[in-house]
Design a protein around this motif. Sequence first.
Motif, PDB file in Angstrom:
ATOM      1  N   TYR A 220       0.828  -1.207   0.000  1.00 46.85           N
ATOM      2  CA  TYR A 220       0.000   0.000   0.000  1.00 46.85           C
ATOM      3  C   TYR A 220       0.860   1.253   0.000  1.00 46.85           C
ATOM      4  CZ  TYR A 220      -4.091  -2.851   0.838  1.00 46.85           C
ATOM      5  OH  TYR A 220      -5.091  -3.754   0.701  1.00 46.85           O
ATOM      6  N   LEU A 221       1.977   1.204   0.745  1.00 48.14           N
ATOM      7  CA  LEU A 221       2.850   2.381   0.793  1.00 48.14           C
ATOM      8  C   LEU A 221       3.453   2.654  -0.581  1.00 48.14           C
ATOM      9  CD1 LEU A 221       4.731   2.043   4.183  1.00 48.14           C
ATOM     10  CD2 LEU A 221       2.671   3.289   3.649  1.00 48.14           C
ATOM     11  N   LEU A 222       3.818   1.574  -1.309  1.00 49.70           N
ATOM     12  CA  LEU A 222       4.382   1.774  -2.645  1.00 49.70           C
ATOM     13  C   LEU A 222       3.337   2.339  -3.597  1.00 49.70           C
ATOM     14  CD1 LEU A 222       6.645  -1.356  -3.124  1.00 49.70           C
ATOM     15  CD2 LEU A 222       7.360   1.021  -2.995  1.00 49.70           C
ATOM     16  N   LEU A 223       2.100   1.839  -3.480  1.00 52.25           N
ATOM     17  CA  LEU A 223       1.019   2.375  -4.315  1.00 52.25           C
ATOM     18  C   LEU A 223       0.844   3.868  -4.052  1.00 52.25           C
ATOM     19  CD1 LEU A 223      -1.481   2.089  -6.125  1.00 52.25           C
ATOM     20  CD2 LEU A 223      -2.768   1.438  -4.115  1.00 52.25           C
TER      21      LEU A 223
ATOM     22  N   ALA B 222       3.066   5.901  -2.868  1.00 55.86           N
ATOM     23  CA  ALA B 222       4.242   6.625  -3.354  1.00 55.86           C
ATOM     24  C   ALA B 222       4.130   6.880  -4.854  1.00 55.86           C
ATOM     25  CB  ALA B 222       5.511   5.844  -3.033  1.00 55.86           C
ATOM     26  N   GLY B 223       3.644   5.858  -5.604  1.00 61.20           N
ATOM     27  CA  GLY B 223       3.463   6.058  -7.035  1.00 61.20           C
ATOM     28  C   GLY B 223       2.445   7.133  -7.334  1.00 61.20           C
ATOM     29  N   LEU B 224       1.344   7.132  -6.591  1.00 64.20           N
ATOM     30  CA  LEU B 224       0.298   8.135  -6.786  1.00 64.20           C
ATOM     31  C   LEU B 224       0.841   9.523  -6.485  1.00 64.20           C
ATOM     32  CD1 LEU B 224      -2.607   7.674  -7.616  1.00 64.20           C
ATOM     33  CD2 LEU B 224      -3.258   7.732  -5.240  1.00 64.20           C
ATOM     34  N   PHE B 225       1.615   9.633  -5.395  1.00 66.48           N
ATOM     35  CA  PHE B 225       2.186  10.919  -5.007  1.00 66.48           C
ATOM     36  C   PHE B 225       3.141  11.430  -6.071  1.00 66.48           C
ATOM     37  CE2 PHE B 225       5.010  13.741  -2.721  1.00 66.48           C
ATOM     38  CZ  PHE B 225       4.156  14.426  -1.901  1.00 66.48           C
ATOM     39  N   SER B 226       3.974  10.507  -6.641  1.00 67.02           N
ATOM     40  CA  SER B 226       4.930  10.946  -7.660  1.00 67.02           C
ATOM     41  C   SER B 226       4.212  11.448  -8.899  1.00 67.02           C
ATOM     42  CB  SER B 226       5.862   9.815  -8.036  1.00 67.02           C
ATOM     43  OG  SER B 226       6.277   9.125  -6.908  1.00 67.02           O
ATOM     44  N   LEU B 227       3.104  10.777  -9.263  1.00 70.86           N
ATOM     45  CA  LEU B 227       2.337  11.262 -10.415  1.00 70.86           C
ATOM     46  C   LEU B 227       1.780  12.654 -10.131  1.00 70.86           C
ATOM     47  CD1 LEU B 227       0.544   8.016 -11.494  1.00 70.86           C
ATOM     48  CD2 LEU B 227       2.090   9.364 -12.867  1.00 70.86           C
TER      49      LEU B 227
ATOM     50  N   VAL C 131       3.215  14.871  -8.215  1.00 73.96           N
ATOM     51  CA  VAL C 131       4.354  15.784  -8.339  1.00 73.96           C
ATOM     52  C   VAL C 131       4.589  16.130  -9.806  1.00 73.96           C
ATOM     53  CG1 VAL C 131       6.847  15.954  -8.083  1.00 73.96           C
ATOM     54  CG2 VAL C 131       5.483  15.083  -6.219  1.00 73.96           C
TER      55      VAL C 131
ATOM     56  N   LEU D 234      -4.483  14.561  -6.214  1.00 73.16           N
ATOM     57  CA  LEU D 234      -3.839  13.243  -6.293  1.00 73.16           C
ATOM     58  C   LEU D 234      -2.880  13.041  -5.135  1.00 73.16           C
ATOM     59  CD1 LEU D 234      -2.774  12.528  -9.964  1.00 73.16           C
ATOM     60  CD2 LEU D 234      -4.593  11.519  -8.658  1.00 73.16           C
TER      61      LEU D 234
ATOM     62  N   PHE E 151      -5.918  -6.599  -5.529  1.00 75.59           N
ATOM     63  CA  PHE E 151      -5.041  -5.459  -5.229  1.00 75.59           C
ATOM     64  C   PHE E 151      -4.264  -5.033  -6.464  1.00 75.59           C
ATOM     65  CE2 PHE E 151      -0.969  -3.635  -4.001  1.00 75.59           C
ATOM     66  CZ  PHE E 151      -1.382  -2.621  -3.178  1.00 75.59           C
TER      67      PHE E 151
ATOM     68  N   LEU F 248      -3.140   3.669 -10.941  1.00 72.99           N
ATOM     69  CA  LEU F 248      -1.975   4.403 -11.448  1.00 72.99           C
ATOM     70  C   LEU F 248      -2.185   4.841 -12.890  1.00 72.99           C
ATOM     71  CD1 LEU F 248       0.928   2.430  -9.778  1.00 72.99           C
ATOM     72  CD2 LEU F 248       0.039   4.667  -9.202  1.00 72.99           C
TER      73      LEU F 248
ATOM     74  N   ALA G 208       9.608  13.441 -10.608  1.00 73.86           N
ATOM     75  CA  ALA G 208       8.670  12.414 -10.129  1.00 73.86           C
ATOM     76  C   ALA G 208       9.387  11.088  -9.923  1.00 73.86           C
ATOM     77  CB  ALA G 208       7.527  12.252 -11.129  1.00 73.86           C
TER      78      ALA G 208
ATOM     79  N   PHE H 209       9.794   9.156  -6.415  1.00 71.17           N
ATOM     80  CA  PHE H 209       9.328   7.779  -6.217  1.00 71.17           C
ATOM     81  C   PHE H 209      10.475   6.878  -5.771  1.00 71.17           C
ATOM     82  CE2 PHE H 209       8.463   3.473  -7.727  1.00 71.17           C
ATOM     83  CZ  PHE H 209       7.293   3.247  -7.026  1.00 71.17           C
TER      84      PHE H 209
ATOM     85  N   PHE I  66      11.104   7.391  -2.071  1.00 69.95           N
ATOM     86  CA  PHE I  66      10.088   6.745  -1.240  1.00 69.95           C
ATOM     87  C   PHE I  66      10.251   5.229  -1.257  1.00 69.95           C
ATOM     88  CE2 PHE I  66       7.004  10.466  -1.777  1.00 69.95           C
ATOM     89  CZ  PHE I  66       7.408  10.997  -0.574  1.00 69.95           C
TER      90      PHE I  66
ATOM     91  N   ILE J 237      10.849   2.697   1.765  1.00 69.59           N
ATOM     92  CA  ILE J 237       9.877   1.669   2.170  1.00 69.59           C
ATOM     93  C   ILE J 237      10.515   0.292   2.143  1.00 69.59           C
ATOM     94  CG2 ILE J 237       7.739   0.536   1.478  1.00 69.59           C
ATOM     95  CD1 ILE J 237       6.953   3.343   0.296  1.00 69.59           C
TER      96      ILE J 237
END
Lengths: 99, 188
Positions: A6-9, A11-16, A18, A36, B7, B15, B99, B103, B106, B110
């Motif tokens: 979930y944290l990686l998901l 992180a991907g959403l946050f980068s998009l 950005v 987003l 999931f 995404l 970006a 990523f 992060f 993680i």
Amino acid sequence: MGLSAYLLLAAGLFSLGVYGLVTRRNAVGVLASVELMANAVNINFVAFSRFLSANTGQVFALFSTAITVAEVVVGLALVIVLFRARGDVLLDAVSELKG
Amino acid sequence: MLEQISFVIVSVSLLICASRVVTARNLVHTVLWLGITLALTAVVFVMLRAPFMAAIQIILYTGGVLTLMLFGVMLTHRDAGFVTVQNPSHRQLSGGLLAVSVFAMFAAGILRTENLPNTPGESTIASLGVTFFGEQVLAFEVLSLLLLAAVLGAIVIARKRDAGLEGEERPPIPARGPLPPATKASGG
């Protein structure tokens, strides 16, 4: 699924978000990118709340949701004022305050 | 097994939709893709066993914010529906680099963290309500003040300055297009 998925998901959403924040010139597009990023943060809050068995994360996510909605309201009011003043909402062109 | 499959499906589509939000040329499409993204986030909340958050997400975001943003697009573009925006390519390059590095930062954090909690717990809406109106009641009340301030602020910011002055013509909205060069203030 573990917490790190979930944290990686998120992180991907946050980068998009950005990416959108940097590339968008239109004020509404920038607001969408900020949404987003706020959503990515909310996913983190709820994921930690589940895996730490604490309610506080969900409560915090609810507060952050409400604050984000308030931010969108004020942001769109600013967009409308910007449109009235200039006729477009391109943020590049708003440079009157530059010193 | 089923959880893993769902999931993967949900996160991949999340995404993809999010990348359409930041790359779509048409602004109305951007907002509509944002709606799908926010709805899929609600699905993620359901998968995290947070049904109340999911309901709030649907009601507030896809119900409220999406409508507001569509209003925002359509009020600020007279040719709404055919609004195309260009993003300069140097911005795309720097944005992409930024970006990717965000990523990577992060992901490294993680993946290299050991002892992440991995046993899911359960929380009920009832216990959520107890936390809300017990421990966090002051923050809850302050939040209502914040919402009031935001509503009043939005009205004050966006109202027409000369509303109420009768018989006075408002200056016409300037046409879209390249802006005249800004006049430099002397001594600046």
